[in-house]
Design an enzyme around this catalytic site. Structure first.
Site, PDB file in Angstrom:
ATOM      1  NE  ARG A  70      -2.847  -2.259   2.876  1.00 13.85           N
ATOM      2  CZ  ARG A  70      -3.154  -2.401   4.149  1.00 13.85           C
ATOM      3  NH1 ARG A  70      -3.663  -1.394   4.826  1.00 13.85           N
ATOM      4  NH2 ARG A  70      -2.960  -3.554   4.754  1.00 13.85           N
ATOM      5  CD  GLU A 107      -3.618  -3.997  14.327  1.00 10.84           C
ATOM      6  OE1 GLU A 107      -3.687  -3.433  13.226  1.00 10.84           O
ATOM      7  OE2 GLU A 107      -4.397  -3.749  15.276  1.00 10.84           O
TER       8      GLU A 107
HETATM    9  O1  PRP Z   1       2.667  -1.335  11.783  1.00 13.86           O
HETATM   10  P1  PRP Z   1       2.428  -2.754  11.399  1.00 13.86           P
HETATM   11  O2  PRP Z   1       1.819  -3.577  12.490  1.00 13.86           O
HETATM   12  O3  PRP Z   1       3.662  -3.386  10.825  1.00 13.86           O
HETATM   13  O4  PRP Z   1       1.323  -2.760  10.235  1.00 13.86           O
HETATM   14  C1  PRP Z   1       1.335  -1.841   9.172  1.00 13.86           C
HETATM   15  C2  PRP Z   1       1.560  -2.502   7.845  1.00 13.86           C
HETATM   16  O5  PRP Z   1       0.508  -3.455   7.580  1.00 13.86           O
HETATM   17  C3  PRP Z   1      -0.040  -3.183   6.307  1.00 13.86           C
HETATM   18  O6  PRP Z   1       0.619  -3.877   5.281  1.00 13.86           O
HETATM   19  P2  PRP Z   1       0.451  -5.438   5.017  1.00 13.86           P
HETATM   20  O7  PRP Z   1       1.673  -6.128   5.526  1.00 13.86           O
HETATM   21  O8  PRP Z   1      -0.876  -5.905   5.508  1.00 13.86           O
HETATM   22  O9  PRP Z   1       0.540  -5.540   3.440  1.00 13.86           O
HETATM   23  P3  PRP Z   1      -0.252  -4.845   2.230  1.00 13.86           P
HETATM   24  O10 PRP Z   1       0.188  -3.395   2.210  1.00 13.86           O
HETATM   25  O11 PRP Z   1       0.233  -5.576   1.045  1.00 13.86           O
HETATM   26  O12 PRP Z   1      -1.725  -4.971   2.468  1.00 13.86           O
HETATM   27  C4  PRP Z   1       0.165  -1.698   6.120  1.00 13.86           C
HETATM   28  O13 PRP Z   1       0.091  -1.334   4.752  1.00 13.86           O
HETATM   29  C5  PRP Z   1       1.514  -1.475   6.727  1.00 13.86           C
HETATM   30  O14 PRP Z   1       2.578  -1.724   5.815  1.00 13.86           O
HETATM   31  N1  ADE Z   2      -5.733  -2.038  11.533  1.00 10.33           N
HETATM   32  C1  ADE Z   2      -5.188  -2.019  10.311  1.00 10.33           C
HETATM   33  N2  ADE Z   2      -5.893  -1.528   9.247  1.00 10.33           N
HETATM   34  C2  ADE Z   2      -5.326  -1.508   8.011  1.00 10.33           C
HETATM   35  N3  ADE Z   2      -4.110  -1.955   7.747  1.00 10.33           N
HETATM   36  C3  ADE Z   2      -3.384  -2.454   8.765  1.00 10.33           C
HETATM   37  N4  ADE Z   2      -2.126  -2.947   8.815  1.00 10.33           N
HETATM   38  C4  ADE Z   2      -1.880  -3.324  10.091  1.00 10.33           C
HETATM   39  N5  ADE Z   2      -2.925  -3.071  10.885  1.00 10.33           N
HETATM   40  C5  ADE Z   2      -3.885  -2.522  10.073  1.00 10.33           C
END
Ligand code: PRP
Ligand code: ADE
Length: 181
Positions: A70, A107
């Site tokens: 993202r 998370e």
């Molecule tokens: O602070 P954190 O607990 O590390 O979570 C945040 C991360 O989680 C999500 O990405 P995700 O790994 O779900 O991948 P995506 O962007 O491909 O959906 C978001 O885009 C952040 O990169």
């Molecule tokens: N609560 C949340 N919503 C969207 N993206 C996330 N990535 C990690 N935690 C998330």
């Protein structure tokens, strides 16, 4: 939109973000940044605010790095506006050539990020971009990787911060977030 002050602009953007309880796991309230992209004027507003914020960072940044996936929605737009290179920090196994890796907990799971060796010149000042900081695991991993390849993380620019999870505390550079929950 342009007649709104910064606080009002951020309120408009926040009003567009949809939240989904218990996704992708029970207990997680998912904040969906893609809902902003479904409204072009508000997507434009968010892009403008990100660019304006990135331009104001001191010392000025020389490279934009963004976190898979993202972060890729916003990082390239900022790099084009600032006329500086964009470098992807990707999930394991997606980047060709020599890479450096960092594993971390987020998370709702565990993951590994990678960056191509040589993709950022040594000592370059880097801005790390992502859509959201929750536990901070992903951002911390990205910052550590940038250091490992000899570059300098100056700041992280994030759209959404989940403040209760205190993710910014583990990140060893300035974290700038636009929308707090
Ligand atoms: O602070 P954190 O607990 O590390 O979570 C945040 C991360 O989680 C999500 O990405 P995700 O790994 O779900 O991948 P995506 O962007 O491909 O959906 C978001 O885009 C952040 O990169
Ligand atoms: N609560 C949340 N919503 C969207 N993206 C996330 N990535 C990690 N935690 C998330």
């Amino acid at each position: 939109m342009s007649t709104l002050n910064k606080e009002e602009q951020l309120a408009v953007i926040k009003g567009q973000i949809k939240s989904y309880p218990d996704f992708p796991k029970k207990g997680v309230l998912f904040r969906d940044v893609f809902s902003v992209l479904q409204n072009p004027p508000i997507f434009q507003l968010l892009t403008d605010v990100l660019i304006e914020t990135a331009k104001a960072i001191q010392p000025s940044v020389e490279v934009i790095a963004a976190v898979d996936s993202r972060g890729f929605l916003f990082g390239p737009l900022i790099s084009l506006a600032l006329k500086i290179p964009f470098v992807p920090i990707r999930k394991k196994g997606k980047l060709p050539g020599e890479v450096m890796s960092h594993s971390y907990t987020k998370e709702y799971g565990e993951d590994t990020l990678q960056v191509q060796v040589g993709s950022i010149s040594k000592n370059s000042r880097v801005l790390v971009v992502d859509d959201l900081i929750a536990t901070g695991g992903s951002l911390k991993g990205a910052v550590e990787l940038i250091k490992k390849i000899g570059a300098k993380p100056v700041a992280c620019l994030i759209v959404i911060e989940l403040e209760d999870l205190k993710g910014r505390e583990g990140v060893t550079c300035d974290v700038i977030s636009l929308l707090k929950y």
